[in-house]
Design an enzyme around this catalytic site. Structure first.
Site, PDB file in Angstrom:
ATOM      1  N   ASN A 118       7.841  78.244  52.809  1.00 52.27           N
ATOM      2  CA  ASN A 118       7.763  77.006  53.584  1.00 52.27           C
ATOM      3  C   ASN A 118       8.986  76.996  54.485  1.00 52.27           C
ATOM      4  O   ASN A 118      10.096  76.766  54.030  1.00 52.27           O
ATOM      5  CB  ASN A 118       7.778  75.797  52.634  1.00 52.27           C
ATOM      6  CG  ASN A 118       7.870  74.475  53.386  1.00 52.27           C
ATOM      7  OD1 ASN A 118       7.780  74.442  54.617  1.00 52.27           O
ATOM      8  ND2 ASN A 118       8.056  73.384  52.656  1.00 52.27           N
ATOM      9  N   SER A 122      14.413  75.932  44.946  1.00 55.23           N
ATOM     10  CA  SER A 122      15.506  76.915  44.853  1.00 55.23           C
ATOM     11  C   SER A 122      15.089  78.241  44.209  1.00 55.23           C
ATOM     12  O   SER A 122      15.889  78.874  43.523  1.00 55.23           O
ATOM     13  CB  SER A 122      16.706  76.304  44.102  1.00 55.23           C
ATOM     14  OG  SER A 122      17.194  75.179  44.799  1.00 55.23           O
ATOM     15  N   GLY A 167      16.271  72.681  47.661  1.00 55.91           N
ATOM     16  CA  GLY A 167      17.390  72.883  48.575  1.00 55.91           C
ATOM     17  C   GLY A 167      18.751  72.613  47.947  1.00 55.91           C
ATOM     18  O   GLY A 167      19.754  72.505  48.649  1.00 55.91           O
ATOM     19  N   GLU A 177       9.205  65.994  51.121  1.00 58.32           N
ATOM     20  CA  GLU A 177       9.905  65.551  52.336  1.00 58.32           C
ATOM     21  C   GLU A 177       8.988  64.700  53.210  1.00 58.32           C
ATOM     22  O   GLU A 177       9.438  63.740  53.842  1.00 58.32           O
ATOM     23  CB  GLU A 177      10.443  66.780  53.096  1.00 58.32           C
ATOM     24  CG  GLU A 177      11.626  67.395  52.357  1.00 58.32           C
ATOM     25  CD  GLU A 177      11.773  68.904  52.503  1.00 58.32           C
ATOM     26  OE1 GLU A 177      11.184  69.487  53.421  1.00 58.32           O
ATOM     27  OE2 GLU A 177      12.499  69.490  51.665  1.00 58.32           O
ATOM     28  N   GLU A 188       7.030  70.852  42.514  1.00 56.77           N
ATOM     29  CA  GLU A 188       8.374  70.956  43.066  1.00 56.77           C
ATOM     30  C   GLU A 188       9.218  69.755  42.633  1.00 56.77           C
ATOM     31  O   GLU A 188       9.115  68.673  43.237  1.00 56.77           O
ATOM     32  CB  GLU A 188       8.319  70.974  44.603  1.00 56.77           C
ATOM     33  CG  GLU A 188       7.543  72.129  45.187  1.00 56.77           C
ATOM     34  CD  GLU A 188       7.990  72.462  46.596  1.00 56.77           C
ATOM     35  OE1 GLU A 188       8.325  73.614  46.824  1.00 56.77           O
ATOM     36  OE2 GLU A 188       8.020  71.568  47.462  1.00 56.77           O
ATOM     37  N   LYS A 208       9.787  74.970  56.733  1.00 59.73           N
ATOM     38  CA  LYS A 208      10.241  73.612  57.092  1.00 59.73           C
ATOM     39  C   LYS A 208      10.512  73.547  58.609  1.00 59.73           C
ATOM     40  O   LYS A 208       9.825  74.230  59.349  1.00 59.73           O
ATOM     41  CB  LYS A 208      11.448  73.227  56.242  1.00 59.73           C
ATOM     42  CG  LYS A 208      11.171  73.442  54.744  1.00 59.73           C
ATOM     43  CD  LYS A 208      12.114  72.751  53.838  1.00 59.73           C
ATOM     44  CE  LYS A 208      11.697  72.983  52.391  1.00 59.73           C
ATOM     45  NZ  LYS A 208      12.534  72.309  51.430  1.00 59.73           N
ATOM     46  N   HIS A 259       4.086  67.391  50.769  1.00 58.29           N
ATOM     47  CA  HIS A 259       5.437  67.848  50.394  1.00 58.29           C
ATOM     48  C   HIS A 259       6.329  66.623  50.193  1.00 58.29           C
ATOM     49  O   HIS A 259       6.172  65.611  50.879  1.00 58.29           O
ATOM     50  CB  HIS A 259       6.010  68.750  51.490  1.00 58.29           C
ATOM     51  CG  HIS A 259       7.251  69.453  51.059  1.00 58.29           C
ATOM     52  ND1 HIS A 259       8.479  68.837  51.065  1.00 58.29           N
ATOM     53  CD2 HIS A 259       7.451  70.698  50.565  1.00 58.29           C
ATOM     54  CE1 HIS A 259       9.388  69.695  50.595  1.00 58.29           C
ATOM     55  NE2 HIS A 259       8.788  70.832  50.292  1.00 58.29           N
TER      56      HIS A 259
HETATM   57  P1  13P Z   1      14.022  75.460  48.489  1.00 59.86           P
HETATM   58  O1  13P Z   1      13.424  76.764  48.034  1.00 59.86           O
HETATM   59  O2  13P Z   1      14.890  75.597  49.702  1.00 59.86           O
HETATM   60  O3  13P Z   1      14.688  74.727  47.364  1.00 59.86           O
HETATM   61  O4  13P Z   1      12.806  74.543  48.977  1.00 59.86           O
HETATM   62  C1  13P Z   1      11.743  74.357  48.139  1.00 59.86           C
HETATM   63  C2  13P Z   1      10.666  73.692  48.889  1.00 59.86           C
HETATM   64  O5  13P Z   1      10.752  72.516  49.212  1.00 59.86           O
HETATM   65  C3  13P Z   1       9.495  74.486  49.244  1.00 59.86           C
HETATM   66  O6  13P Z   1       8.469  73.668  49.699  1.00 59.86           O
END
Ligand code: 13P
Length: 260
Positions: free
Chosen positions: A20, A223, A183, A107, A177, A22, A105
């Site tokens: 992803n 992560s 992150g 976010e 997640e 982002k 997601h």
């Molecule tokens: P990270 O791998 O950067 O923690 O992000 C996970 C994520 O949100 C994947 O959709």
């Protein structure tokens, strides 16, 4: 016996590892990254997906031609077309070569106020158009500390799957997640990840049946790195990963080749 069956199901499900990206990578940067990662992500044992910003979809689809990489979107609207300024329809994604779409997601839930009901509409619409949803769920740190993780995730799953048939549900990819692991470099322990992924599978079994629960693929995200992937993906109910930060780096090749 139950454990042996679980491992059999686990082997039967093809692992799926999705990046992803982002809100990263201009179209020019995106093509350069694909060309850098292409030679690193060959692994016939897994499905490999790059979920990229909308503006990168067309150049990335072109750049991955002839490889094992499938293209995914990071979002999609649930209407077919019309006066929805700034939104992107399933038809547009399909025409551009998209096979997967991330839906719900954390976010998007947090910054763009996507509710479980909106997520459900998007899941239904993606399925209607033959795009595989990568449906995200997961708890906040507060919810984990309150001990309501599994109740919370079950609720997200139940609403997301409303009016989805069993045959459709079998094709959906769920990404668990935990928000506190996204992150932050703070990966959930394999026990924590496996516990929730197993609970999600039980929930799917309750909504549908054993066969659907055994077929559906559940990823862990938060992560994930080349170092943590092998142990995570060896868990009975974890069928791959949804990877943020590390999907923009050569480490993604290690994650995809976790079993080599
Ligand atoms: P990270 O791998 O950067 O923690 O992000 C996970 C994520 O949100 C994947 O959709």
């Amino acid at each position: 016996m139950r454990r042996a069956l679980q491992m059999e199901d686990n082997m039967a499900r093809k692992k799926i590892i999705a990046g992803n990206w982002k809100m990263n990578m201009t179209p020019t940067e995106a093509v350069a990254l694909v060309n850098e990662l292409k030679p690193l992500v060959g692994n016939d044992d897994v499905d490999v997906v790059f979920c990229v910003p909308a503006i990168d979809i067309i150049p990335v689809a072109e750049a991955v031609k002839g490889t094992n990489i499938k293209v995914g979107a990071e979002n999609m609207y649930y209407e077919e077309k019309g006066a929805y300024t700034g939104e992107i329809s399933p038809n547009m994604l399909k025409d551009a070569g998209v096979a997967y779409v991330i839906i719900g997601h954390s976010e998007r839930r947090e910054y763009f106020k996507e509710t479980d009901e909106i997520v459900n509409k998007k899941v239904l619409k993606a399925l209607e158009h033959g795009i595989t949803p990568i449906l995200c769920c997961g708890e906040s740190l507060t919810q984990r500390e309150q001990g309501i993780t599994i109740d919370w995730v079950r609720q997200q799953i139940k609403i997301a799957f409303q009016n989805v048939t069993a045959d459709q549900a079998k094709t959906v990819v769920i990404a668990y997640e935990p928000i506190w692991a996204i992150g932050t470099g703070k990966v959930a322990t394999t026990e924590q990840a496996q516990e929730v992924c197993a609970a999600i599978r039980v929930c799917i079994g309750e909504i549908y049946d054993e066969a659907t629960a055994a077929a559906i693929r559940i990823q862990y995200g938060g992560s994930v790195s080349g170092a943590s992937a092998p142990e995570l993906f060896a868990q009975a109910d974890i069928d791959g990963g949804l990877v943020g930060g590390a999907s923009l780096k050569p480490d993604f090749g290690k994650i995809v080749n976790y079993n080599k």
